[in-house]
Design a protein around this motif. Structure first.
Motif, short mmCIF file in Angstrom:
data_model
loop_
_atom_site.label_atom_id
_atom_site.label_comp_id
_atom_site.label_asym_id
_atom_site.label_seq_id
_atom_site.Cartn_x
_atom_site.Cartn_y
_atom_site.Cartn_z
N ASP A 41 0.79 -1.24 0.33
CA ASP A 41 0.17 -0.23 -0.45
C ASP A 41 0.78 1.00 0.15
O ASP A 41 1.83 1.10 0.80
CB ASP A 41 -0.89 -0.33 1.50
N ARG A 42 0.42 2.44 -0.94
CA ARG A 42 1.69 3.57 -0.13
C ARG A 42 0.12 4.17 0.87
O ARG A 42 -1.11 4.48 1.30
CB ARG A 42 0.66 4.42 -1.98
N THR A 43 1.52 4.62 1.19
CA THR A 43 0.69 5.68 2.61
C THR A 43 1.48 7.29 2.05
O THR A 43 2.04 7.63 1.99
CB THR A 43 1.72 5.03 3.66
N ARG A 52 10.06 2.69 3.73
CA ARG A 52 9.00 2.65 4.85
C ARG A 52 9.44 0.80 6.14
O ARG A 52 8.60 0.41 6.69
CB ARG A 52 7.60 2.20 3.88
N ALA A 53 9.86 0.00 4.69
CA ALA A 53 10.13 -1.39 5.96
C ALA A 53 9.99 -1.52 7.00
O ALA A 53 9.80 -1.91 7.53
CB ALA A 53 10.75 -1.97 4.50
N PRO A 54 11.70 -0.61 7.07
CA PRO A 54 12.00 -0.22 8.57
C PRO A 54 11.00 -0.38 9.98
O PRO A 54 11.32 -0.69 11.12
CB PRO A 54 13.82 0.70 9.08
N TYR A 55 10.17 0.72 9.35
CA TYR A 55 9.03 0.86 10.49
C TYR A 55 8.22 -0.11 10.22
O TYR A 55 7.80 -0.35 11.89
CB TYR A 55 8.72 2.63 10.11
N GLY A 307 3.32 7.98 9.44
CA GLY A 307 3.63 8.27 8.09
C GLY A 307 3.54 7.27 7.49
O GLY A 307 3.10 6.68 6.22
N ALA A 308 4.36 5.78 7.82
CA ALA A 308 3.95 4.55 7.03
C ALA A 308 2.88 4.39 7.66
O ALA A 308 2.59 2.82 6.38
CB ALA A 308 5.27 3.66 7.90
#
Length: 442
Positions: A41-43, A52-55, A307-308
């Motif tokens: 998904d876009r966030t 985004r992945a680490p969050y 945000g993520a």
């Protein structure tokens, strides 16, 4: 079951018990559609800001954001719900009297007001008021010299996501002339809290924070009880604490990014004072301590995680219209040629600030969101920057010199008070009669 923040989760669940008429039908074990952990998904965390992945992989941070997404205001919401028994004017008058003279000064104060004031009076164990005062002194310099030129840009940044912006869209409070009032109220709040003694128990900043909380709670009440457009399964709780955190902490986010660019893992002494001031102001606004980090890494990580998880969406009929209405609003107190010129300069700074901070400098992205930046804007900035930025640097430098500190601070205080007069008297109210369906903000 919560693994990392059980106390915060209990606070969320307590909303059903404290306010069954408002929250009784809400499933606090289910996340709304706005929250997504699907990597596809876009966030609201753009790729140019961070991966985004680490969050998503940080279970502790994800739980915190998900939990705070369901948290309203456990003491202000019950007081706002008294709108069914009292007039809005009566609720405001009682709250102002309690802030200025104490709860004992309010005849037959309802228990909801008693609990509201007691919550704000409760001193958090981490609080260092001397540090808060020092942080306020540092913070009123940008409040006097920078904020008047960029607040509109930061304000419209809160409208670029449908899920976070819809509560204010439904109120109709950001259309037409009401848009100017809300921008000035926001600027006024952040300015007044920097004045000497403003966040003391009977200070104007303490009262302003209480009024902001009441306004937000009125929005929640009206959105949940009186709006046919609010879908809890999609949008969750109106104006959750997780959405108030970025606005309240944006100055710390900028400080944290600057510290990281310089390779620092800790804030400097002066920055630490600003952190204490900002955290206490956010505490008075109702944010839980879990959303008030103290280190550069903590601040950045928390805002990026939010945000993520926030699903991306920009509905032009809602978000775009609010951005355009806010950009078109005339904020000056009088309509003269000089004030029109000042307004044009302020708009140019706000547009460019928005462009750089939230669109990665891409003018096409900004224009798609309702903000057009052209040559005239850069020309206005080029002509005025030597004075505006030069004065800021001069005042900051003078404030660090012991012999000039008192004189400099007196000058800044006078300037903040002058700014407050131009912003007008804030009302901090939400009237259900103003409510409009989303997408019909004209």
């Amino acid at each position: 079951m919560p693994a990392f923040y059980p106390e915060l989760a209990q606070r969320v669940r307590s909303q059903r018990e404290l306010q069954p008429g408002l929250y009784g039908a809400i499933d606090f074990d289910a996340q709304p559609y706005r929250t997504t952990t699907d990597p596809a998904d876009r966030t609201a965390l753009p790729e140019w800001v961070a991966d985004r992945a680490p969050y998503l992989a940080d279970a502790r941070a994800v739980e915190l954001i998900c939990t705070a997404t369901l948290l309203g205001d456990v003491v202000a919401d019950p007081y706002a719900a008294l709108m069914s028994e009292y007039s809005v004017t009566a609720l405001i008058d009682m709250l102002r009297l309690a802030c200025r003279e104490g709860i004992d000064a309010v005849p037959d104060a309802p228990p909801e007001l008693v609990a509201f004031i007691a919550d704000m009076e409760a001193t958090p164990p981490w609080l260092d008021m001397d540090l808060v005062r020092e942080g306020a002194r540092y913070s009123r310099i940008p409040a006097a010299l920078v904020a008047p030129f960029v607040t509109r840009g930061a304000f419209i940044a809160t409208f670029v996501n449908t899920y976070a912006a819809l509560p204010m869209a439904l109120t109709g409070a950001l259309s037409g002339k009401r848009a100017a009032r809300r921008v000035n109220e926001t600027t006024s709040f952040f300015a007044v809290t920097t004045l000497p003694g403003a966040l003391e128990r009977h200070g104007p900043g303490f009262e302003a924070a209480a009024m902001v909380r009441l306004m937000h709670s009125m929005v929640r009440y009206n959105a949940l009880k009186r709006s046919e457009k609010w879908d809890v399964g999609v949008y969750g709780i109106p104006i959750p604490q997780v959405d108030q955190m970025p606005a309240g902490m944006i100055n710390l986010y900028r400080l944290a990014l600057a510290a990281r660019r310089r390779g620092r893992a800790e804030f400097t002494a002066s920055e630490r004072a600003i952190v204490e001031f900002t955290r206490y102001r956010a505490f008075l606004l109702g944010l839980p301590e879990e959303l008030l980090p103290t280190t550069p890494t903590g601040v950045i990580h928390l805002i990026h995680t939010r945000g993520a998880l926030l699903r991306e969406d920009f509905d032009d009929a809602t978000c775009g219209e609010m951005v355009r209405s806010t950009m078109a609003a005339y904020l000056r107190p009088v309509d003269t040629r000089w004030e029109r010129m000042a307004e044009a300069v302020e708009k140019s700074y706000s547009k460019v600030a928005f462009l750089k901070a939230f669109c990665n400098g891409d003018r096409s992205v900004a224009e798609a969101k309702g903000v057009s930046v052209g040559p005239a804007d850069y020309l206005r900035i080029g002509v005025t920057a030597p004075f505006i930025l030069g004065r800021l640097l001069a005042v900051r430098r003078a404030s660090r010199i012991p012999a000039l500190r008192r004189i400099t601070d007196d000058y800044v205080v006078r300037l903040v008070k002058r700014r407050l007069k131009t912003y007008g008297k804030p009302e901090f109210t939400s009237d259900a009669r103003d409510y409009t369906p989303a997408g019909q903000l004209a």
